[in-house]
Design a protein around this motif. Structure first.
Motif, PDB file in Angstrom:
ATOM      1  N   ALA A  24       0.840  -1.192   0.000  1.00 52.51           N
ATOM      2  CA  ALA A  24       0.000   0.000   0.000  1.00 52.51           C
ATOM      3  C   ALA A  24       0.883   1.253   0.000  1.00 52.51           C
ATOM      4  N   PRO A  25       0.506   2.278  -0.761  1.00 56.90           N
ATOM      5  CA  PRO A  25       1.305   3.507  -0.774  1.00 56.90           C
ATOM      6  C   PRO A  25       1.251   4.218   0.575  1.00 56.90           C
ATOM      7  N   THR A  26       2.336   4.942   0.881  1.00 60.72           N
ATOM      8  CA  THR A  26       2.408   5.681   2.135  1.00 60.72           C
ATOM      9  C   THR A  26       2.685   7.153   1.843  1.00 60.72           C
ATOM     10  N   ASP A  45       5.231   8.772   2.707  1.00 59.54           N
ATOM     11  CA  ASP A  45       6.645   8.952   2.411  1.00 59.54           C
ATOM     12  C   ASP A  45       6.940   8.896   0.910  1.00 59.54           C
ATOM     13  N   GLU A  46       6.027   8.321   0.120  1.00 62.94           N
ATOM     14  CA  GLU A  46       6.243   8.191  -1.311  1.00 62.94           C
ATOM     15  C   GLU A  46       5.780   9.416  -2.102  1.00 62.94           C
ATOM     16  N   LEU A  47       5.118  10.358  -1.449  1.00 68.14           N
ATOM     17  CA  LEU A  47       4.663  11.566  -2.132  1.00 68.14           C
ATOM     18  C   LEU A  47       5.844  12.491  -2.421  1.00 68.14           C
ATOM     19  N   PRO A  48       5.772  13.267  -3.512  1.00 67.31           N
ATOM     20  CA  PRO A  48       6.874  14.185  -3.798  1.00 67.31           C
ATOM     21  C   PRO A  48       6.939  15.306  -2.765  1.00 67.31           C
ATOM     22  N   VAL A  49       8.145  15.753  -2.489  1.00 64.21           N
ATOM     23  CA  VAL A  49       8.365  16.828  -1.524  1.00 64.21           C
ATOM     24  C   VAL A  49       8.455  18.145  -2.302  1.00 64.21           C
ATOM     25  N   PRO A  50       7.660  19.149  -1.931  1.00 63.76           N
ATOM     26  CA  PRO A  50       7.722  20.423  -2.641  1.00 63.76           C
ATOM     27  C   PRO A  50       9.092  21.084  -2.472  1.00 63.76           C
ATOM     28  N   LYS A  51       9.573  21.718  -3.553  1.00 64.08           N
ATOM     29  CA  LYS A  51      10.854  22.411  -3.509  1.00 64.08           C
ATOM     30  C   LYS A  51      10.675  23.802  -4.079  1.00 64.08           C
ATOM     31  N   GLY A  52      11.364  24.762  -3.541  1.00 68.42           N
ATOM     32  CA  GLY A  52      11.297  26.127  -4.039  1.00 68.42           C
ATOM     33  C   GLY A  52      10.131  26.882  -3.429  1.00 68.42           C
ATOM     34  N   SER A  53      10.033  28.120  -3.856  1.00 66.74           N
ATOM     35  CA  SER A  53       8.994  29.004  -3.339  1.00 66.74           C
ATOM     36  C   SER A  53       7.696  28.806  -4.122  1.00 66.74           C
ATOM     37  N   TRP A  54       6.589  28.631  -3.416  1.00 65.23           N
ATOM     38  CA  TRP A  54       5.317  28.482  -4.099  1.00 65.23           C
ATOM     39  C   TRP A  54       4.927  29.795  -4.758  1.00 65.23           C
TER      40      TRP A  54
END
Length: 84
Positions: free
Chosen positions: A25-27, A29-38
């Motif tokens: 099952a996905p967790t 922790d597998e989601l992408p981490v945002p980088k930079g300024s929104w």
């Protein structure tokens, strides 16, 4: 074997075969981490969207102007000069 007893067994086996045996099952922790300024990304997107909007408006106005000048359309913004 009775059909009423066979149907649940067939459906149960189908459900069990849905996932691979090694399915994990996905967790979170597998989601992408945002980088930079929104805000910087938002501003870049808005510049692009506004450029597309401006191009669309200019293209529409240009198309209407060419069609009006060539006589292809009559916009009916005033009464006709004659009834003919």
């Amino acid at each position: 074997m009775n059909a009423t007893r066979l149907l649940p067994r067939v459906l149960n086996q189908t459900v069990r075969r849905y996932h691979d045996a090694h399915f994990k099952a996905p967790t979170m922790d597998e989601l992408p981490v945002p980088k930079g300024s929104w805000q910087a990304q938002y501003d870049a997107n808005q510049r692009r969207y506004n450029a597309v909007l401006a191009f669309g408006i200019a293209f529409t106005v240009g198309t209407l102007a060419v069609a009006k000048a060539s006589g292809l359309i009559y916009l009916n913004y005033s009464p006709p000069k004659s009834l003919d």
